[in-house]
Design a protein around this motif. Sequence first.
Motif, PDB file in Angstrom:
ATOM      1  N   ASP A  49      64.327  75.758  32.900  1.00 54.58           N
ATOM      2  CA  ASP A  49      63.372  75.393  34.041  1.00 54.58           C
ATOM      3  C   ASP A  49      62.079  76.379  33.735  1.00 54.58           C
ATOM      4  OD1 ASP A  49      62.325  74.431  36.338  1.00 54.58           O
ATOM      5  OD2 ASP A  49      63.525  75.753  37.608  1.00 54.58           O
ATOM      6  N   GLY A  50      60.929  75.805  33.715  1.00 54.08           N
ATOM      7  CA  GLY A  50      59.745  76.667  33.498  1.00 54.08           C
ATOM      8  C   GLY A  50      59.103  76.450  32.116  1.00 54.08           C
ATOM      9  N   ALA A  51      59.916  75.935  31.187  1.00 52.87           N
ATOM     10  CA  ALA A  51      59.536  75.478  29.919  1.00 52.87           C
ATOM     11  C   ALA A  51      58.304  74.997  29.786  1.00 52.87           C
ATOM     12  CB  ALA A  51      60.520  75.070  29.026  1.00 52.87           C
ATOM     13  N   ALA A  52      57.117  75.517  29.063  1.00 55.27           N
ATOM     14  CA  ALA A  52      55.962  74.674  28.898  1.00 55.27           C
ATOM     15  C   ALA A  52      56.051  73.928  27.565  1.00 55.27           C
ATOM     16  CB  ALA A  52      54.752  75.790  28.645  1.00 55.27           C
ATOM     17  N   VAL A  53      55.905  72.397  27.766  1.00 51.67           N
ATOM     18  CA  VAL A  53      55.826  71.538  26.938  1.00 51.67           C
ATOM     19  C   VAL A  53      54.570  71.157  26.384  1.00 51.67           C
ATOM     20  CG1 VAL A  53      58.091  70.380  27.532  1.00 51.67           C
ATOM     21  CG2 VAL A  53      55.867  69.456  28.623  1.00 51.67           C
ATOM     22  N   ALA A  54      54.254  70.758  25.274  1.00 48.98           N
ATOM     23  CA  ALA A  54      52.798  70.305  24.967  1.00 48.98           C
ATOM     24  C   ALA A  54      52.691  69.031  24.645  1.00 48.98           C
ATOM     25  CB  ALA A  54      52.890  70.952  23.543  1.00 48.98           C
ATOM     26  N   VAL A  55      51.496  68.572  25.062  1.00 52.75           N
ATOM     27  CA  VAL A  55      51.105  67.161  24.926  1.00 52.75           C
ATOM     28  C   VAL A  55      49.685  67.113  24.503  1.00 52.75           C
ATOM     29  CG1 VAL A  55      50.270  64.974  26.039  1.00 52.75           C
ATOM     30  CG2 VAL A  55      52.226  66.562  27.226  1.00 52.75           C
ATOM     31  N   SER A  56      49.501  66.429  23.152  1.00 54.26           N
ATOM     32  CA  SER A  56      48.190  66.650  22.567  1.00 54.26           C
ATOM     33  C   SER A  56      47.637  65.156  22.709  1.00 54.26           C
ATOM     34  CB  SER A  56      48.430  66.709  20.848  1.00 54.26           C
ATOM     35  OG  SER A  56      47.057  66.782  20.597  1.00 54.26           O
ATOM     36  N   PRO A  57      46.245  65.520  23.537  1.00 50.80           N
ATOM     37  CA  PRO A  57      45.466  64.250  23.479  1.00 50.80           C
ATOM     38  C   PRO A  57      44.796  63.642  22.476  1.00 50.80           C
ATOM     39  CG  PRO A  57      44.323  65.914  24.400  1.00 50.80           C
ATOM     40  CD  PRO A  57      45.631  66.358  23.992  1.00 50.80           C
ATOM     41  N   ASP A  58      44.564  64.407  21.425  1.00 49.71           N
ATOM     42  CA  ASP A  58      43.773  64.131  20.184  1.00 49.71           C
ATOM     43  C   ASP A  58      44.463  63.970  18.928  1.00 49.71           C
ATOM     44  OD1 ASP A  58      43.924  66.673  20.197  1.00 49.71           O
ATOM     45  OD2 ASP A  58      41.820  67.310  20.044  1.00 49.71           O
ATOM     46  N   LYS A  59      45.221  64.540  18.555  1.00 46.88           N
ATOM     47  CA  LYS A  59      46.063  64.495  17.383  1.00 46.88           C
ATOM     48  C   LYS A  59      47.493  64.749  17.345  1.00 46.88           C
ATOM     49  CE  LYS A  59      44.557  69.166  16.188  1.00 46.88           C
ATOM     50  NZ  LYS A  59      43.904  70.155  15.037  1.00 46.88           N
ATOM     51  N   PRO A  60      48.100  64.263  16.613  1.00 46.51           N
ATOM     52  CA  PRO A  60      49.601  64.657  16.633  1.00 46.51           C
ATOM     53  C   PRO A  60      50.161  65.833  16.446  1.00 46.51           C
ATOM     54  CG  PRO A  60      48.863  62.813  14.943  1.00 46.51           C
ATOM     55  CD  PRO A  60      47.840  63.582  15.403  1.00 46.51           C
ATOM     56  N   LEU A  61      51.144  66.396  17.025  1.00 44.70           N
ATOM     57  CA  LEU A  61      51.723  67.719  16.826  1.00 44.70           C
ATOM     58  C   LEU A  61      52.629  68.044  15.610  1.00 44.70           C
ATOM     59  CD1 LEU A  61      52.099  68.582  20.581  1.00 44.70           C
ATOM     60  CD2 LEU A  61      50.245  69.597  19.132  1.00 44.70           C
ATOM     61  N   LYS A  62      52.814  68.878  15.299  1.00 51.31           N
ATOM     62  CA  LYS A  62      53.595  69.237  14.175  1.00 51.31           C
ATOM     63  C   LYS A  62      54.385  70.671  14.271  1.00 51.31           C
ATOM     64  CE  LYS A  62      51.411  66.585  10.582  1.00 51.31           C
ATOM     65  NZ  LYS A  62      50.359  66.347   9.725  1.00 51.31           N
ATOM     66  N   ASP A  63      55.554  70.782  13.982  1.00 52.78           N
ATOM     67  CA  ASP A  63      56.414  71.791  14.174  1.00 52.78           C
ATOM     68  C   ASP A  63      55.743  73.094  13.729  1.00 52.78           C
ATOM     69  OD1 ASP A  63      58.659  73.290  15.360  1.00 52.78           O
ATOM     70  OD2 ASP A  63      59.792  72.944  13.478  1.00 52.78           O
ATOM     71  N   GLY A  64      55.774  74.123  14.402  1.00 51.33           N
ATOM     72  CA  GLY A  64      54.909  75.104  13.970  1.00 51.33           C
ATOM     73  C   GLY A  64      53.546  75.109  13.814  1.00 51.33           C
ATOM     74  N   MET A  65      52.840  74.373  14.435  1.00 53.79           N
ATOM     75  CA  MET A  65      51.350  74.256  14.159  1.00 53.79           C
ATOM     76  C   MET A  65      50.894  75.104  15.352  1.00 53.79           C
ATOM     77  SD  MET A  65      49.611  70.547  15.309  1.00 53.79           S
ATOM     78  CE  MET A  65      48.148  70.115  14.676  1.00 53.79           C
TER      79      MET A  65
END
Length: 76
Positions: A49-65
């Motif tokens: 609970d409270g974890a911050a998830v990422a959403v990228s509107p402009d480019k795909p995300l990659k692990d470790g980015m």
Amino acid sequence: QSVGNALTVPKEAVQNSTVFLLDGDHVVLKKVTLGVSNTTRVQVEGLQDGAAVAVSPDKPLKDGMTVKPVLEINER
């Protein structure tokens, strides 16, 4: 269908039962279990609970980015 006290994230944050979690200025790929959903949000298990998830509107995300987080607080 509804589930009381469920942890949800934006649908666009979920890809193939995974989400990207913010870890400082990096993102880390995390597998989650999906539950019920509506048009904008989906229930997930496997996150704190409270974890911050990422959403990228402009480019795909990659692990470790490396990212520059813009925090937005949403409903649970």
